[in-house]
Design a protein around this motif. Structure first.
Motif, mmCIF file in Angstrom:
data_model
loop_
_atom_site.group_PDB
_atom_site.id
_atom_site.type_symbol
_atom_site.label_atom_id
_atom_site.label_comp_id
_atom_site.label_asym_id
_atom_site.label_seq_id
_atom_site.Cartn_x
_atom_site.Cartn_y
_atom_site.Cartn_z
ATOM 1 N N TRP A 125 39.449 24.063 6.590
ATOM 2 C CA TRP A 125 39.931 23.835 5.997
ATOM 3 C C TRP A 125 41.284 25.002 6.009
ATOM 4 O O TRP A 125 42.303 24.612 5.947
ATOM 5 C CB TRP A 125 39.822 23.566 4.208
ATOM 6 N N PHE A 126 40.900 26.204 5.565
ATOM 7 C CA PHE A 126 42.477 27.151 5.281
ATOM 8 C C PHE A 126 42.699 27.189 7.534
ATOM 9 O O PHE A 126 44.229 27.333 7.224
ATOM 10 C CB PHE A 126 41.714 28.166 5.515
ATOM 11 N N ASP A 127 42.024 26.841 8.253
ATOM 12 C CA ASP A 127 42.459 26.995 9.438
ATOM 13 C C ASP A 127 43.600 26.062 10.298
ATOM 14 O O ASP A 127 45.032 25.984 10.675
ATOM 15 C CB ASP A 127 41.119 26.805 10.498
ATOM 16 N N ASP B 15 31.186 25.654 0.370
ATOM 17 C CA ASP B 15 30.479 26.271 2.249
ATOM 18 C C ASP B 15 31.697 27.204 2.579
ATOM 19 O O ASP B 15 32.880 26.934 2.989
ATOM 20 C CB ASP B 15 30.166 24.927 2.538
ATOM 21 N N LEU B 16 31.231 27.825 2.875
ATOM 22 C CA LEU B 16 31.796 28.866 3.531
ATOM 23 C C LEU B 16 32.604 28.358 4.937
ATOM 24 O O LEU B 16 33.796 28.165 5.636
ATOM 25 C CB LEU B 16 31.139 30.118 4.499
ATOM 26 N N ASP C 109 28.890 36.869 -11.335
ATOM 27 C CA ASP C 109 27.899 37.875 -10.503
ATOM 28 C C ASP C 109 28.445 37.909 -8.781
ATOM 29 O O ASP C 109 28.036 38.183 -8.243
ATOM 30 C CB ASP C 109 26.930 37.783 -10.304
ATOM 31 N N GLY C 110 29.447 36.678 -8.254
ATOM 32 C CA GLY C 110 30.169 36.284 -6.817
ATOM 33 C C GLY C 110 28.620 35.433 -6.454
ATOM 34 O O GLY C 110 29.766 34.881 -5.487
ATOM 35 N N SER C 111 27.380 35.641 -7.045
ATOM 36 C CA SER C 111 26.628 34.391 -6.355
ATOM 37 C C SER C 111 27.207 33.333 -5.999
ATOM 38 O O SER C 111 27.263 32.323 -5.491
ATOM 39 C CB SER C 111 25.363 34.416 -6.939
ATOM 40 N N GLU C 112 28.483 32.636 -6.708
ATOM 41 C CA GLU C 112 28.682 31.356 -7.030
ATOM 42 C C GLU C 112 30.184 31.408 -5.723
ATOM 43 O O GLU C 112 30.991 30.189 -5.797
ATOM 44 C CB GLU C 112 30.068 30.469 -7.862
ATOM 45 N N LEU C 113 31.027 32.326 -5.439
ATOM 46 C CA LEU C 113 31.983 32.446 -5.538
ATOM 47 C C LEU C 113 31.730 32.208 -3.221
ATOM 48 O O LEU C 113 30.168 33.129 -2.534
ATOM 49 C CB LEU C 113 32.809 33.807 -5.237
ATOM 50 N N VAL C 114 32.561 31.604 -2.758
ATOM 51 C CA VAL C 114 32.162 31.472 -0.995
ATOM 52 C C VAL C 114 32.096 32.794 -0.239
ATOM 53 O O VAL C 114 32.905 33.585 -0.749
ATOM 54 C CB VAL C 114 33.779 30.502 -0.734
#
Length: 120
Positions: free
Chosen positions: A60-62, A53-54, A115-120
């Protein structure tokens, strides 16, 4: 990725774990599935264990960045990967950020065959 790239104190990189030259790095980061996401730099590294989830990933990164201090890594000489070059720095064995990087890196370790669809 583009929002994080706009910050002066952070960078986003991606590394294709299916490339033989990158296997060592992916093993060292205990990659057992894709994508695997790490925050690396400022004297620390941590693995993201949340949902794909973006908003949750950005929060988390912040948090990681807010508890760290700057001390890069990465290079555009690595083979381009799955991501847009203007948003994600291609990484490889020769150019991979370490825990002493001056920027906090959000690193996605992935399988180029996705295909990239699973990447956040």
């Amino acid at each position: 990725a583009k929002r994080l790239q706009a910050d002066d104190d952070s960078a986003v990189g991606g590394i294709d774990c299916t490339q033989p030259s990158n296997h060592e790095i992916c093993r060292a980061h205990n990659v057992t599935g894709y994508p695997t996401v790490y925050a690396i730099g400022w004297g620390q590294q941590g693995r993201y264990k949340g949902r794909a989830d973006l908003s949750q990933l950005e929060t988390w990164f912040d948090k990681v960045r807010s508890t760290s201090r700057p001390t890069g890594g990465g290079s555009s000489v690595c083979a381009p990967g799955l991501f847009e070059a203007d948003a994600v720095v291609p990484l490889c064995k020769a150019h991979f950020p370490g825990s002493s990087s001056k920027h906090a890196w959000l690193v996605v370790l992935y399988d180029q065959g996705q295909d990239g669809s699973e990447l956040v």
